[in-house]
Design an enzyme around this catalytic site. Structure first.
Site, short mmCIF file in Angstrom:
data_model
loop_
_atom_site.label_atom_id
_atom_site.label_comp_id
_atom_site.label_asym_id
_atom_site.label_seq_id
_atom_site.Cartn_x
_atom_site.Cartn_y
_atom_site.Cartn_z
N GLY A 28 5.83 -47.67 -23.13
CA GLY A 28 6.83 -47.62 -22.07
C GLY A 28 7.78 -48.81 -22.18
O GLY A 28 7.50 -49.78 -22.88
N SER A 72 12.29 -54.13 -27.21
CA SER A 72 11.58 -52.85 -27.31
C SER A 72 12.10 -52.01 -28.48
O SER A 72 13.29 -52.03 -28.81
CB SER A 72 11.78 -52.06 -26.01
OG SER A 72 11.35 -50.73 -26.16
N GLU A 74 12.55 -49.04 -28.40
CA GLU A 74 13.44 -48.01 -27.86
C GLU A 74 14.81 -48.58 -27.46
O GLU A 74 15.56 -47.93 -26.74
CB GLU A 74 12.79 -47.33 -26.64
CG GLU A 74 11.52 -46.55 -26.95
CD GLU A 74 11.74 -45.31 -27.81
OE1 GLU A 74 12.87 -45.12 -28.31
OE2 GLU A 74 10.77 -44.57 -28.00
N HIS A 95 4.86 -43.03 -19.73
CA HIS A 95 4.02 -41.99 -20.32
C HIS A 95 3.02 -41.50 -19.28
O HIS A 95 1.84 -41.34 -19.59
CB HIS A 95 3.29 -42.54 -21.54
CG HIS A 95 4.18 -42.99 -22.65
ND1 HIS A 95 3.71 -43.69 -23.75
CD2 HIS A 95 5.51 -42.86 -22.84
CE1 HIS A 95 4.71 -43.97 -24.56
NE2 HIS A 95 5.82 -43.48 -24.03
N HIS A 157 5.97 -36.84 -25.76
CA HIS A 157 6.15 -38.29 -25.68
C HIS A 157 6.00 -38.81 -24.24
O HIS A 157 5.06 -39.54 -23.94
CB HIS A 157 7.52 -38.64 -26.25
CG HIS A 157 7.79 -40.10 -26.40
ND1 HIS A 157 8.74 -40.58 -27.27
CD2 HIS A 157 7.26 -41.18 -25.80
CE1 HIS A 157 8.77 -41.90 -27.21
NE2 HIS A 157 7.88 -42.29 -26.30
#
Length: 216
Positions: A28, A72, A74, A95, A157
């Site tokens: 996350g 991160s 992401e 998640h 995901h």
């Protein structure tokens, strides 16, 4: 240290998603957009021990301009959303189990509750699968979010929500997770009843003025 309050909000939101069991371990991520830079959680660190000083500041190209740690994985996804949605100032990616069950089934979360209509305002669609941290995933999520959605499932995901701040995006995570849970429970009892589009639109518009008004 710049952006002290923004760092604190990102950090506290990250710690909350961990404590609320919306994520496990270091999975996350949370970010905020301010003054054309992004404050984001560091990669692979225990959320339970994070401090505001641990947050990483990157520019629009993803380059670290302040911070001791790598951002991160992401980061490309978050930056792509901010570039496509000027209205978004906070992003939360979790998640959580019930929402992720829908993501694994590649099935949208329906609007079955008034609170879902009020705070999110739409069915939560599923973005096509792509590897985490990839430009392909960023492309799919941006396209699925469009210009008006607040929440999207990432196939196999998890869930990502966007709003005017990290704390507002976190609220959408909680509501999406609760909606997914109740949908699954209701289907075990019988069929579910999805709210009509006109009711969703009406509830969403009314919720904009919900709560106490600030003194002028």
């Amino acid at each position: 240290m710049r952006y002290v309050e923004v760092r604190r909000e990102v950090c506290m939101t990250a710690r909350e998603i961990y404590e609320a069991r919306l994520v496990a371990g270091t999975w996350g991520n949370v970010s905020a957009w301010v003054d054309d830079v992004m404050v984001i959680t560091p990669s692979g660190m225990d959320y339970g021990t994070l401090s505001p000083e641990d947050m990483v500041i990157v520019n629009g190209e993803g380059e670290v301009i302040e911070g001791f740690f790598a951002p991160s994985v992401e980061t490309p996804l978050h930056l792509a959303i901010y570039k496509n949605r000027p209205d978004v100032k906070g992003i939360v990616h979790v998640h959580s189990p019930y929402a992720t069950a829908f993501a694994v089934a590649r099935r949208p979360i329906p609007v079955i509750l008034e609170e879902t209509a009020q705070a999110i305002g739409h069915e939560i669609p599923v973005a096509p699968y792509a590897h985490c941290g990839s430009e392909e995933l960023a492309h799919h999520v941006v396209r699925t979010l469009g210009q008006d959605k607040k929440a999207v499932l990432l196939a196999n995901h998890g869930l990502i929500t966007v709003d005017v701040s990290p704390s507002a995006a976190l609220r959408a995570c909680y509501i999406a997770e609760r909606t997914a849970m109740i949908t699954l429970f209701a289907e075990q009892i019988g069929s579910i009843n999805i709210l009509a589009d006109e009711d969703v639109k009406c509830l969403y518009e009314k919720f904009k003025n919900y709560g106490q008004k600030k003194d002028r």
